[in-house]
Motif scaffolding. Structure first.
Motif, PDB file in Angstrom:
ATOM      1  N   ASP A  83     -46.406  -2.907  40.390  1.00 50.88           N
ATOM      2  CA  ASP A  83     -45.415  -3.687  41.138  1.00 50.88           C
ATOM      3  C   ASP A  83     -44.310  -2.789  41.680  1.00 50.88           C
ATOM      4  N   LEU A  84     -43.893  -1.823  40.863  1.00 52.25           N
ATOM      5  CA  LEU A  84     -42.842  -0.910  41.300  1.00 52.25           C
ATOM      6  C   LEU A  84     -43.316  -0.080  42.492  1.00 52.25           C
ATOM      7  N   ILE A  85     -44.556   0.412  42.409  1.00 49.15           N
ATOM      8  CA  ILE A  85     -45.101   1.219  43.496  1.00 49.15           C
ATOM      9  C   ILE A  85     -45.190   0.405  44.779  1.00 49.15           C
ATOM     10  N   LEU A  86     -45.698  -0.818  44.680  1.00 46.97           N
ATOM     11  CA  LEU A  86     -45.870  -1.651  45.865  1.00 46.97           C
ATOM     12  C   LEU A  86     -44.541  -2.094  46.460  1.00 46.97           C
ATOM     13  N   SER A  87     -43.559  -2.353  45.614  1.00 48.80           N
ATOM     14  CA  SER A  87     -42.257  -2.833  46.090  1.00 48.80           C
ATOM     15  C   SER A  87     -41.378  -1.712  46.631  1.00 48.80           C
ATOM     16  N   GLY A  88     -41.563  -0.502  46.120  1.00 46.13           N
ATOM     17  CA  GLY A  88     -40.695   0.608  46.509  1.00 46.13           C
ATOM     18  C   GLY A  88     -39.324   0.562  45.870  1.00 46.13           C
ATOM     19  N   LEU A  89     -39.137  -0.324  44.889  1.00 48.30           N
ATOM     20  CA  LEU A  89     -37.829  -0.480  44.233  1.00 48.30           C
ATOM     21  C   LEU A  89     -37.708   0.525  43.084  1.00 48.30           C
ATOM     22  N   CYS A  90     -37.729   1.783  43.455  1.00 47.49           N
ATOM     23  CA  CYS A  90     -37.821   2.847  42.451  1.00 47.49           C
ATOM     24  C   CYS A  90     -36.469   3.322  41.935  1.00 47.49           C
ATOM     25  N   GLY A  91     -35.419   3.177  42.746  1.00 47.13           N
ATOM     26  CA  GLY A  91     -34.150   3.799  42.398  1.00 47.13           C
ATOM     27  C   GLY A  91     -34.210   5.292  42.655  1.00 47.13           C
ATOM     28  N   TRP A  92     -33.128   5.997  42.359  1.00 52.19           N
ATOM     29  CA  TRP A  92     -33.110   7.434  42.632  1.00 52.19           C
ATOM     30  C   TRP A  92     -32.237   8.153  41.616  1.00 52.19           C
ATOM     31  N   GLY A 104     -28.934  -2.443  32.894  1.00 53.86           N
ATOM     32  CA  GLY A 104     -29.202  -1.466  31.853  1.00 53.86           C
ATOM     33  C   GLY A 104     -30.601  -1.575  31.276  1.00 53.86           C
ATOM     34  N   PHE A 105     -31.228  -2.737  31.434  1.00 51.30           N
ATOM     35  CA  PHE A 105     -32.561  -2.971  30.878  1.00 51.30           C
ATOM     36  C   PHE A 105     -33.595  -2.025  31.469  1.00 51.30           C
ATOM     37  N   LEU A 106     -33.440  -1.673  32.746  1.00 49.32           N
ATOM     38  CA  LEU A 106     -34.412  -0.832  33.438  1.00 49.32           C
ATOM     39  C   LEU A 106     -34.130   0.656  33.272  1.00 49.32           C
ATOM     40  N   GLY A 107     -33.147   0.981  32.433  1.00 54.34           N
ATOM     41  CA  GLY A 107     -32.874   2.382  32.131  1.00 54.34           C
ATOM     42  C   GLY A 107     -31.911   3.060  33.072  1.00 54.34           C
ATOM     43  N   GLU A 108     -31.351   2.302  33.998  1.00 59.52           N
ATOM     44  CA  GLU A 108     -30.430   2.905  34.973  1.00 59.52           C
ATOM     45  C   GLU A 108     -29.057   3.165  34.370  1.00 59.52           C
ATOM     46  N   ASN A 109     -28.361   4.129  34.967  1.00 59.90           N
ATOM     47  CA  ASN A 109     -26.993   4.438  34.551  1.00 59.90           C
ATOM     48  C   ASN A 109     -25.958   3.800  35.459  1.00 59.90           C
ATOM     49  N   MET A 110     -26.322   3.605  36.728  1.00 56.57           N
ATOM     50  CA  MET A 110     -25.381   3.033  37.690  1.00 56.57           C
ATOM     51  C   MET A 110     -26.079   1.975  38.526  1.00 56.57           C
ATOM     52  N   VAL A 111     -25.455   0.812  38.616  1.00 58.51           N
ATOM     53  CA  VAL A 111     -25.913  -0.259  39.495  1.00 58.51           C
ATOM     54  C   VAL A 111     -24.948  -0.300  40.678  1.00 58.51           C
ATOM     55  N   VAL A 112     -25.508  -0.276  41.898  1.00 56.66           N
ATOM     56  CA  VAL A 112     -24.661  -0.153  43.075  1.00 56.66           C
ATOM     57  C   VAL A 112     -24.893  -1.289  44.064  1.00 56.66           C
ATOM     58  N   GLU A 113     -23.915  -1.494  44.896  1.00 58.07           N
ATOM     59  CA  GLU A 113     -23.978  -2.497  45.953  1.00 58.07           C
ATOM     60  C   GLU A 113     -23.817  -1.793  47.297  1.00 58.07           C
ATOM     61  N   GLY A 114     -24.668  -2.152  48.265  1.00 71.54           N
ATOM     62  CA  GLY A 114     -24.536  -1.610  49.620  1.00 71.54           C
ATOM     63  C   GLY A 114     -25.398  -0.396  49.909  1.00 71.54           C
ATOM     64  N   LEU A 115     -26.234   0.016  48.953  1.00 71.47           N
ATOM     65  CA  LEU A 115     -27.134   1.151  49.142  1.00 71.47           C
ATOM     66  C   LEU A 115     -28.527   0.746  48.673  1.00 71.47           C
ATOM     67  N   ASP A 116     -29.564   1.333  49.279  1.00 74.71           N
ATOM     68  CA  ASP A 116     -30.925   1.092  48.796  1.00 74.71           C
ATOM     69  C   ASP A 116     -31.819   2.286  49.122  1.00 74.71           C
ATOM     70  N   GLU A 117     -33.072   2.209  48.699  1.00 66.65           N
ATOM     71  CA  GLU A 117     -34.012   3.317  48.819  1.00 66.65           C
ATOM     72  C   GLU A 117     -34.313   3.686  50.257  1.00 66.65           C
ATOM     73  N   SER A 161     -32.188  -5.092  43.571  1.00 63.05           N
ATOM     74  CA  SER A 161     -33.530  -4.933  43.005  1.00 63.05           C
ATOM     75  C   SER A 161     -33.708  -5.768  41.743  1.00 63.05           C
ATOM     76  N   TYR A 162     -32.601  -6.133  41.097  1.00 68.36           N
ATOM     77  CA  TYR A 162     -32.703  -6.907  39.857  1.00 68.36           C
ATOM     78  C   TYR A 162     -33.242  -8.313  40.101  1.00 68.36           C
ATOM     79  N   ASP A 163     -33.014  -8.866  41.286  1.00 67.68           N
ATOM     80  CA  ASP A 163     -33.563 -10.190  41.587  1.00 67.68           C
ATOM     81  C   ASP A 163     -35.085 -10.154  41.527  1.00 67.68           C
ATOM     82  N   PHE A 164     -35.671  -9.114  42.109  1.00 72.13           N
ATOM     83  CA  PHE A 164     -37.123  -8.968  42.095  1.00 72.13           C
ATOM     84  C   PHE A 164     -37.641  -8.795  40.669  1.00 72.13           C
ATOM     85  N   TRP A 165     -37.013  -7.875  39.918  1.00 67.72           N
ATOM     86  CA  TRP A 165     -37.518  -7.581  38.576  1.00 67.72           C
ATOM     87  C   TRP A 165     -37.325  -8.746  37.622  1.00 67.72           C
TER      88      TRP A 165
END
Length: 208
Positions: A149-158, A96-109, A76-80
């Motif tokens: 943009d976040l709403i339209l992209s669905g790149l919300c995180g969880w 960390g800029f987007l307020g997340e605690n964990m950045v992961v690979e291999g999972l998505d919304e 999701s960082y490529d988009f943002w």
């Protein structure tokens, strides 16, 4: 599936102008820093409130415990980064800029379901809900339509709650333990936005 980075931070003061041009301040949970990366893989303690040392606006409530950890896919960082560069004066964003605690690979919304659990090292986390954006996201991103943009992209995180305490480091493998729910993070997010519960652009105009 693995942890790419762990991020933690202190509360900061953010400045913005409202629709009347008045300078305002707000407390922000954004601008976290990487405390464990694949090149500097430190073990970080996970408490029931999330990463040890990570400051939150709300603590010690049931709601905050359900949102102990914010997880985002690395992709999701490529988009943002693209949107950020096109719409603000800042030059780059890092984990960390987007307020997340964990950045992961291999999972998505679209692949994670509400109630799914993740076994990471000796820690167990459970998916509770999608991240719901508000005007703080516009302020952080530096342009007025960031929430849109976040709403339209669905790149919300969880968000996740902590089921079992432990320690996690960047590079740790994630073992996914599927729950019984058929509701993905993305479908829940779309349901909320389609119900107009996130009409935030009109309700909270921010002029930066």
């Amino acid at each position: 599936m693995k942890i790419v980075a762990l991020c933690s931070g202190k509360l900061t003061t953010a400045f913005y102008r409202n629709k009347n041009g008045e300078l305002k301040t707000t407390i922000s949970e954004y601008n976290k820093i990487v405390v464990s990366s694949e090149t500097n893989s430190r073990k970080i303690e996970i408490t029931k409130f999330g990463l040890l040392g990570d400051e939150r606006i709300e603590r010690n409530t049931q709601e905050s415990i359900r949102k102990s950890i914010l997880m985002l896919p690395a992709t999701s960082y490529d988009f943002w980064r693209s949107r950020h560069l096109n719409n603000s004066n800042l030059t780059s964003i890092k984990y960390g800029f987007l307020g997340e605690n964990m950045v992961v690979e291999g999972l998505d919304e679209n692949t994670i379901h509400l109630g799914d659990q993740m076994c990471i090292e000796d820690t167990i986390l459970e998916v509770t809900e999608p991240r719901i954006p508000n005007h703080h996201f516009n302020i952080q991103m530096g342009y007025n339509s960031a929430v849109n943009d976040l709403i339209l992209s669905g790149l919300c995180g969880w968000y996740l709650k902590v089921v079992r305490l432990g320690f996690i480091r960047a590079g740790s493998q994630i073992i996914l333990l599927p729950g019984t729910s058929k509701i993905t993070v993305l479908s829940q997010f779309k349901k909320l936005t389609n119900n107009k519960q996130l009409n935030l652009i009109q309700e909270n105009p921010i002029f930066l």
